[in-house]
Design a protein around this motif. Structure first.
Motif, PDB file in Angstrom:
ATOM      1  N   MET A 194      31.594  21.080  12.071  1.00  0.00           N
ATOM      2  CA  MET A 194      31.055  22.245  12.775  1.00  0.00           C
ATOM      3  C   MET A 194      31.549  22.258  14.218  1.00  0.00           C
ATOM      4  N   GLU A 195      31.848  23.458  14.692  1.00  0.00           N
ATOM      5  CA  GLU A 195      32.205  23.642  16.095  1.00  0.00           C
ATOM      6  C   GLU A 195      31.336  24.753  16.654  1.00  0.00           C
ATOM      7  N   ASN A 196      30.514  24.407  17.610  1.00  0.00           N
ATOM      8  CA  ASN A 196      29.590  25.362  18.226  1.00  0.00           C
ATOM      9  C   ASN A 196      28.755  26.102  17.184  1.00  0.00           C
ATOM     10  N   MET A 209      31.590  21.871  21.019  1.00  0.00           N
ATOM     11  CA  MET A 209      31.165  20.563  20.558  1.00  0.00           C
ATOM     12  C   MET A 209      31.406  20.455  19.049  1.00  0.00           C
ATOM     13  N   LEU A 210      32.051  19.379  18.639  1.00  0.00           N
ATOM     14  CA  LEU A 210      32.280  19.132  17.222  1.00  0.00           C
ATOM     15  C   LEU A 210      31.166  18.264  16.658  1.00  0.00           C
ATOM     16  N   GLU A 211      30.804  18.564  15.408  1.00  0.00           N
ATOM     17  CA  GLU A 211      29.745  17.826  14.741  1.00  0.00           C
ATOM     18  C   GLU A 211      30.102  17.681  13.263  1.00  0.00           C
ATOM     19  N   LYS A 212      29.865  16.501  12.714  1.00  0.00           N
ATOM     20  CA  LYS A 212      30.109  16.252  11.292  1.00  0.00           C
ATOM     21  C   LYS A 212      28.748  16.172  10.588  1.00  0.00           C
ATOM     22  N   ILE A 213      28.588  16.975   9.538  1.00  0.00           N
ATOM     23  CA  ILE A 213      27.328  17.009   8.787  1.00  0.00           C
ATOM     24  C   ILE A 213      27.623  16.663   7.331  1.00  0.00           C
ATOM     25  N   GLU A 214      26.865  15.715   6.780  1.00  0.00           N
ATOM     26  CA  GLU A 214      26.967  15.377   5.363  1.00  0.00           C
ATOM     27  C   GLU A 214      25.629  15.657   4.706  1.00  0.00           C
ATOM     28  N   ILE A 215      25.662  16.385   3.595  1.00  0.00           N
ATOM     29  CA  ILE A 215      24.434  16.747   2.902  1.00  0.00           C
ATOM     30  C   ILE A 215      24.679  16.775   1.394  1.00  0.00           C
ATOM     31  N   VAL A 216      23.708  16.274   0.644  1.00  0.00           N
ATOM     32  CA  VAL A 216      23.756  16.418  -0.811  1.00  0.00           C
ATOM     33  C   VAL A 216      23.346  17.850  -1.091  1.00  0.00           C
ATOM     34  N   ASP A 217      24.287  18.656  -1.579  1.00  0.00           N
ATOM     35  CA  ASP A 217      23.999  20.080  -1.741  1.00  0.00           C
ATOM     36  C   ASP A 217      23.860  20.516  -3.194  1.00  0.00           C
ATOM     37  N   ARG A 218      24.129  19.608  -4.140  1.00  0.00           N
ATOM     38  CA  ARG A 218      23.955  19.978  -5.549  1.00  0.00           C
ATOM     39  C   ARG A 218      23.631  18.719  -6.348  1.00  0.00           C
ATOM     40  N   ILE A 219      22.584  18.824  -7.164  1.00  0.00           N
ATOM     41  CA  ILE A 219      22.179  17.740  -8.059  1.00  0.00           C
ATOM     42  C   ILE A 219      21.951  18.369  -9.425  1.00  0.00           C
ATOM     43  N   GLU A 220      22.651  17.844 -10.431  1.00  0.00           N
ATOM     44  CA  GLU A 220      22.537  18.392 -11.780  1.00  0.00           C
ATOM     45  C   GLU A 220      22.285  17.259 -12.769  1.00  0.00           C
ATOM     46  N   VAL A 221      21.413  17.507 -13.730  1.00  0.00           N
ATOM     47  CA  VAL A 221      21.169  16.561 -14.809  1.00  0.00           C
ATOM     48  C   VAL A 221      21.827  17.111 -16.061  1.00  0.00           C
ATOM     49  N   VAL A 222      22.677  16.298 -16.693  1.00  0.00           N
ATOM     50  CA  VAL A 222      23.342  16.729 -17.913  1.00  0.00           C
ATOM     51  C   VAL A 222      22.625  16.155 -19.132  1.00  0.00           C
ATOM     52  N   GLU A 223      23.018  16.627 -20.295  1.00  0.00           N
ATOM     53  CA  GLU A 223      22.308  16.341 -21.548  1.00  0.00           C
ATOM     54  C   GLU A 223      22.071  14.858 -21.810  1.00  0.00           C
ATOM     55  N   ASN A 224      23.038  14.009 -21.479  1.00  0.00           N
ATOM     56  CA  ASN A 224      22.889  12.584 -21.771  1.00  0.00           C
ATOM     57  C   ASN A 224      22.078  11.829 -20.720  1.00  0.00           C
ATOM     58  N   GLY A 225      21.552  12.543 -19.732  1.00  0.00           N
ATOM     59  CA  GLY A 225      20.724  11.929 -18.697  1.00  0.00           C
ATOM     60  C   GLY A 225      21.479  11.563 -17.436  1.00  0.00           C
ATOM     61  N   SER A 226      22.790  11.729 -17.429  1.00  0.00           N
ATOM     62  CA  SER A 226      23.563  11.459 -16.218  1.00  0.00           C
ATOM     63  C   SER A 226      23.187  12.477 -15.136  1.00  0.00           C
TER      64      SER A 226
END
Length: 77
Positions: free
Chosen positions: A28-30, A1-18
């Motif tokens: 994924m397969e099985n 079985m094929l499955e598509k997974i989307e996840i936010v895996d990294r969040i970074e705050v930089v010096e200017n606030g961005s």
């Protein structure tokens, strides 16, 4: 079985606030990853972040204060 997974895996705050956000898309397969890609985008101070992941929203709400937004707008480009 094929499955598509989307996840936010990294969040970074930089010096200017961005806030830099990396989203991982895995095919994924099985239960094993057979393919994967990454997409990155930036949420700058003052940007609309209402459609972002809940964790990104929470970080932006904490970081994007009026003072940070004003300083970002004044930055030379």
């Amino acid at each position: 079985m094929l499955e598509k997974i989307e996840i936010v895996d990294r969040i970074e705050v930089v010096e200017n606030g961005s806030v830099q956000v990396r989203t991982k898309t895995a095919i994924m397969e099985n239960g094993k990853q057979i393919s994967g890609t990454f997409h990155r985008h930036v949420v700058a101070p003052g940007d609309d972040y209402s459609s972002e992941d809940a964790r990104v929203k929470a970080i932006c709400a904490a970081v994007h204060t009026d003072k940070v937004i004003a300083a970002y707008i004044k930055e030379p480009t």
